[in-house]
Structure formats: structure tokens, C-alpha cells
Design a protein around this motif. Sequence first.
Motif, PDB file in Angstrom:
ATOM      1  N   GLY A  21     -55.747   5.720 -31.944  1.00  0.00           N
ATOM      2  CA  GLY A  21     -55.605   4.701 -31.393  1.00  0.00           C
ATOM      3  C   GLY A  21     -53.577   5.211 -31.840  1.00  0.00           C
ATOM      4  O   GLY A  21     -52.593   4.284 -31.898  1.00  0.00           O
ATOM      5  N   ARG A  22     -53.406   6.618 -32.716  1.00  0.00           N
ATOM      6  CA  ARG A  22     -52.076   6.103 -33.575  1.00  0.00           C
ATOM      7  C   ARG A  22     -51.813   7.556 -32.764  1.00  0.00           C
ATOM      8  O   ARG A  22     -50.819   8.127 -34.087  1.00  0.00           O
ATOM      9  CB  ARG A  22     -52.093   6.131 -35.363  1.00  0.00           C
ATOM     10  CG  ARG A  22     -53.097   4.383 -35.486  1.00  0.00           C
ATOM     11  CD  ARG A  22     -52.931   4.618 -37.385  1.00  0.00           C
ATOM     12  NE  ARG A  22     -54.494   5.387 -37.629  1.00  0.00           N
ATOM     13  CZ  ARG A  22     -55.262   5.629 -37.698  1.00  0.00           C
ATOM     14  NH1 ARG A  22     -56.037   4.409 -37.151  1.00  0.00           N
ATOM     15  NH2 ARG A  22     -56.289   6.077 -38.180  1.00  0.00           N
ATOM     16  N   ARG A  81     -44.120  -1.137 -26.269  1.00  0.00           N
ATOM     17  CA  ARG A  81     -44.040  -2.343 -26.940  1.00  0.00           C
ATOM     18  C   ARG A  81     -44.081  -3.157 -26.335  1.00  0.00           C
ATOM     19  O   ARG A  81     -43.442  -3.473 -25.087  1.00  0.00           O
ATOM     20  CB  ARG A  81     -43.089  -2.076 -28.334  1.00  0.00           C
ATOM     21  CG  ARG A  81     -43.520  -1.335 -29.771  1.00  0.00           C
ATOM     22  CD  ARG A  81     -41.759  -1.779 -30.004  1.00  0.00           C
ATOM     23  NE  ARG A  81     -41.034  -1.041 -29.672  1.00  0.00           N
ATOM     24  CZ  ARG A  81     -40.671   0.733 -30.142  1.00  0.00           C
ATOM     25  NH1 ARG A  81     -40.894   0.864 -30.443  1.00  0.00           N
ATOM     26  NH2 ARG A  81     -39.510   0.444 -29.515  1.00  0.00           N
ATOM     27  N   ARG A 102     -54.403 -12.744 -29.219  1.00  0.00           N
ATOM     28  CA  ARG A 102     -54.142 -12.133 -30.144  1.00  0.00           C
ATOM     29  C   ARG A 102     -54.626 -10.857 -30.242  1.00  0.00           C
ATOM     30  O   ARG A 102     -55.235  -9.445 -30.033  1.00  0.00           O
ATOM     31  CB  ARG A 102     -53.130 -12.013 -31.225  1.00  0.00           C
ATOM     32  CG  ARG A 102     -52.619 -10.476 -32.037  1.00  0.00           C
ATOM     33  CD  ARG A 102     -52.211 -10.888 -33.495  1.00  0.00           C
ATOM     34  NE  ARG A 102     -50.700 -11.801 -32.702  1.00  0.00           N
ATOM     35  CZ  ARG A 102     -49.558 -10.730 -32.519  1.00  0.00           C
ATOM     36  NH1 ARG A 102     -49.831  -9.679 -32.137  1.00  0.00           N
ATOM     37  NH2 ARG A 102     -48.571 -10.847 -31.504  1.00  0.00           N
ATOM     38  N   GLU A 103     -56.253 -11.264 -30.787  1.00  0.00           N
ATOM     39  CA  GLU A 103     -57.140 -10.160 -30.860  1.00  0.00           C
ATOM     40  C   GLU A 103     -57.850 -10.087 -29.601  1.00  0.00           C
ATOM     41  O   GLU A 103     -58.540  -8.679 -29.577  1.00  0.00           O
ATOM     42  CB  GLU A 103     -58.495 -11.574 -31.350  1.00  0.00           C
ATOM     43  CG  GLU A 103     -59.866 -10.698 -31.921  1.00  0.00           C
ATOM     44  CD  GLU A 103     -61.089 -10.839 -32.724  1.00  0.00           C
ATOM     45  OE1 GLU A 103     -62.101 -11.431 -32.365  1.00  0.00           O
ATOM     46  OE2 GLU A 103     -60.318 -12.146 -33.001  1.00  0.00           O
ATOM     47  N   TRP A 105     -55.977  -9.609 -26.504  1.00  0.00           N
ATOM     48  CA  TRP A 105     -55.081  -8.421 -26.490  1.00  0.00           C
ATOM     49  C   TRP A 105     -55.299  -7.302 -27.039  1.00  0.00           C
ATOM     50  O   TRP A 105     -55.296  -6.021 -26.668  1.00  0.00           O
ATOM     51  CB  TRP A 105     -53.917  -8.846 -26.678  1.00  0.00           C
ATOM     52  CG  TRP A 105     -53.140 -10.136 -25.161  1.00  0.00           C
ATOM     53  CD1 TRP A 105     -53.706 -10.292 -24.968  1.00  0.00           C
ATOM     54  CD2 TRP A 105     -52.159 -10.939 -25.971  1.00  0.00           C
ATOM     55  NE1 TRP A 105     -53.526 -11.419 -23.705  1.00  0.00           N
ATOM     56  CE2 TRP A 105     -52.919 -11.995 -25.483  1.00  0.00           C
ATOM     57  CE3 TRP A 105     -51.552 -11.219 -26.838  1.00  0.00           C
ATOM     58  CZ2 TRP A 105     -51.107 -12.984 -24.528  1.00  0.00           C
ATOM     59  CZ3 TRP A 105     -50.031 -12.285 -26.855  1.00  0.00           C
ATOM     60  CH2 TRP A 105     -50.007 -12.796 -25.500  1.00  0.00           C
ATOM     61  N   VAL A 106     -55.258  -7.233 -28.296  1.00  0.00           N
ATOM     62  CA  VAL A 106     -56.136  -6.141 -28.658  1.00  0.00           C
ATOM     63  C   VAL A 106     -57.159  -4.894 -28.573  1.00  0.00           C
ATOM     64  O   VAL A 106     -56.894  -4.133 -27.959  1.00  0.00           O
ATOM     65  CB  VAL A 106     -56.093  -5.739 -30.664  1.00  0.00           C
ATOM     66  CG1 VAL A 106     -56.576  -5.100 -31.190  1.00  0.00           C
ATOM     67  CG2 VAL A 106     -55.020  -6.700 -31.259  1.00  0.00           C
ATOM     68  N   LYS A 107     -58.444  -6.162 -27.849  1.00  0.00           N
ATOM     69  CA  LYS A 107     -59.148  -5.414 -27.519  1.00  0.00           C
ATOM     70  C   LYS A 107     -59.074  -4.813 -26.338  1.00  0.00           C
ATOM     71  O   LYS A 107     -59.350  -3.911 -25.831  1.00  0.00           O
ATOM     72  CB  LYS A 107     -60.407  -6.140 -26.983  1.00  0.00           C
ATOM     73  CG  LYS A 107     -61.953  -5.677 -26.719  1.00  0.00           C
ATOM     74  CD  LYS A 107     -62.569  -6.330 -26.658  1.00  0.00           C
ATOM     75  CE  LYS A 107     -64.096  -6.544 -26.445  1.00  0.00           C
ATOM     76  NZ  LYS A 107     -65.044  -6.907 -24.721  1.00  0.00           N
ATOM     77  N   ALA A 109     -56.004  -3.674 -24.894  1.00  0.00           N
ATOM     78  CA  ALA A 109     -54.776  -2.211 -25.250  1.00  0.00           C
ATOM     79  C   ALA A 109     -55.550  -1.462 -25.699  1.00  0.00           C
ATOM     80  O   ALA A 109     -55.539  -0.466 -24.979  1.00  0.00           O
ATOM     81  CB  ALA A 109     -54.143  -2.456 -26.592  1.00  0.00           C
ATOM     82  N   ARG A 110     -56.871  -1.155 -25.956  1.00  0.00           N
ATOM     83  CA  ARG A 110     -58.006  -0.242 -26.577  1.00  0.00           C
ATOM     84  C   ARG A 110     -58.663  -0.174 -25.053  1.00  0.00           C
ATOM     85  O   ARG A 110     -58.897   1.721 -25.311  1.00  0.00           O
ATOM     86  CB  ARG A 110     -59.019  -0.897 -27.387  1.00  0.00           C
ATOM     87  CG  ARG A 110     -60.398   0.219 -28.071  1.00  0.00           C
ATOM     88  CD  ARG A 110     -60.547  -0.014 -29.439  1.00  0.00           C
ATOM     89  NE  ARG A 110     -61.608  -1.311 -29.042  1.00  0.00           N
ATOM     90  CZ  ARG A 110     -61.062  -2.288 -29.411  1.00  0.00           C
ATOM     91  NH1 ARG A 110     -60.198  -2.898 -30.689  1.00  0.00           N
ATOM     92  NH2 ARG A 110     -61.781  -3.328 -29.412  1.00  0.00           N
ATOM     93  N   LEU A 121     -52.650   2.699 -29.017  1.00  0.00           N
ATOM     94  CA  LEU A 121     -52.294   1.847 -28.836  1.00  0.00           C
ATOM     95  C   LEU A 121     -50.930   1.056 -27.809  1.00  0.00           C
ATOM     96  O   LEU A 121     -49.839   1.200 -28.933  1.00  0.00           O
ATOM     97  CB  LEU A 121     -53.452   0.356 -29.361  1.00  0.00           C
ATOM     98  CG  LEU A 121     -55.113   1.201 -29.356  1.00  0.00           C
ATOM     99  CD1 LEU A 121     -55.642   0.791 -30.459  1.00  0.00           C
ATOM    100  CD2 LEU A 121     -55.472   1.652 -28.957  1.00  0.00           C
ATOM    101  N   GLU A 123     -48.614  -1.593 -28.581  1.00  0.00           N
ATOM    102  CA  GLU A 123     -48.501  -3.404 -29.752  1.00  0.00           C
ATOM    103  C   GLU A 123     -48.034  -3.998 -29.419  1.00  0.00           C
ATOM    104  O   GLU A 123     -46.811  -4.437 -29.126  1.00  0.00           O
ATOM    105  CB  GLU A 123     -47.589  -2.862 -30.664  1.00  0.00           C
ATOM    106  CG  GLU A 123     -47.378  -3.385 -32.276  1.00  0.00           C
ATOM    107  CD  GLU A 123     -46.402  -2.440 -33.092  1.00  0.00           C
ATOM    108  OE1 GLU A 123     -46.099  -3.423 -33.933  1.00  0.00           O
ATOM    109  OE2 GLU A 123     -46.257  -1.313 -32.846  1.00  0.00           O
TER     110      GLU A 123
END
Length: 217
Positions: A21-22, A81, A102-103, A105-107, A109-110, A121, A123
Motif C-alpha cells: 500500500g506504500r 489523492r 473515513r474508516e 473509505w480506507v477499507k 481503497a484497500r 492506496l 489517499e
Amino acid sequence: SSHLVRARRVREGDAVVLFDGRGETRAGTLKDANPKRAVVSVTGTYPDREPKRALTICVSLPEGGKTDRMLFQLAELGVSRLVPLACARTPKGRMDLVGRRRERWVKLAREAAKSSGRSRLLEVLAPRTFEDVARERGAGLLLLDPDPALPTLGEVLPAAGELPWIGIGPEGGFTDAELTAARDALRARLARTALRTETAALAAAAVASALPEGSGA
């Protein structure tokens, strides 16, 4: 492990690609197809499938479920982004979605990264007002406008170098005051018809991702 074995149906001995993811990716081979604890043997490096030029989409968020679908698909298309944009015509309370979802959205994106094979991922940045983005980006901002007299997005985006941030307004578009405040920004259209916010965001990402990668950030 569950995604790898049950969703992707990978079996022992199959080649797989790992990502963190980075930006790091590695090739590997599945040694144990356990859906609760799969084992992969890393065999070497793997070409980075991340776009060479970062794309930032600034958008006045549509309602909750539509934003979720838009975010997932923007992540699949390689958008780097997403900036939630507070405009004059953004519905009251709409920006509260950022804190509440937000939580999720993070899931999303993953999950999009796992299905698309990208190594980073998407951001979601902190919400910004239109005025702040227009002032800080200047000519580095490109606003989408359905005016058929404008050039198309593909004609305006540079073939090399840094891509401008792409701004997409709410239902009803940007106000005259906002366009005046962003007088240094570029303007372009996607089609000869007006598009819904989420449709415009996806179309813009598709156009930008189809350009030659050139060089730059």
C-alpha cells in the motif's frame, strides 16, 4: 488470506503479487492455500503498476453511497489523492461524510488496490474549501465545466510533467464568484452534456489515466 484463496481462487503453486500500500510490490508463490492464514514464498521483485504521474481529484462529494462507489472506482483507476471540496452549492452537512465514513473509505481503497493490482492506496486528504484550493493551486488547478465551447480535458492536460489538480463541482456547478476566484485555473469539458458529479470524476480519471505517462511527479 480469504481474499486470495476464496475471492481470487488462487491455488497452491500459483504465482501471486504482494503489495504494502506504500509502493512496494513483490512476486511470490502460494505455498499454503489456507483461507485463514495463507503462506506465500517471496520469489523476487515485481514491476510497479502505479501511474508515474500522481492524479489528484478535488470533488464536491455526492451523497453517501454514491461517494463510496466513486471512491472505489477512482482507486481502481489509479487516482493518488481525493480531496473533498466544499463549494458554495455543496449541500449542507455533506462534508460530515468525511468523518463518518473515513474508516470505510480506507477499507474500500484497500479492496480496490487488491482487485486492480496497484501498489499504493488512494489517499483521502482533509476537506478543503474551494477558495483555499483555488488560491493555493492557481494555474495548477483545472476545473471541469460542461460549456461545449471549452476544449476537452484530453486536449488540456499536459503530456509530460506534473498533472494539475482536477476540480469537480456539486450539482449546479461552480458559482460565478468561485470562477472569478479561480481566474488563473484552467477550464475544460468532458463531453457536450452535463454529467453527474460522480460520473464526471470517473470520466476525468479515465481520461487522465489514458494519457502518455511522460515524466514528472
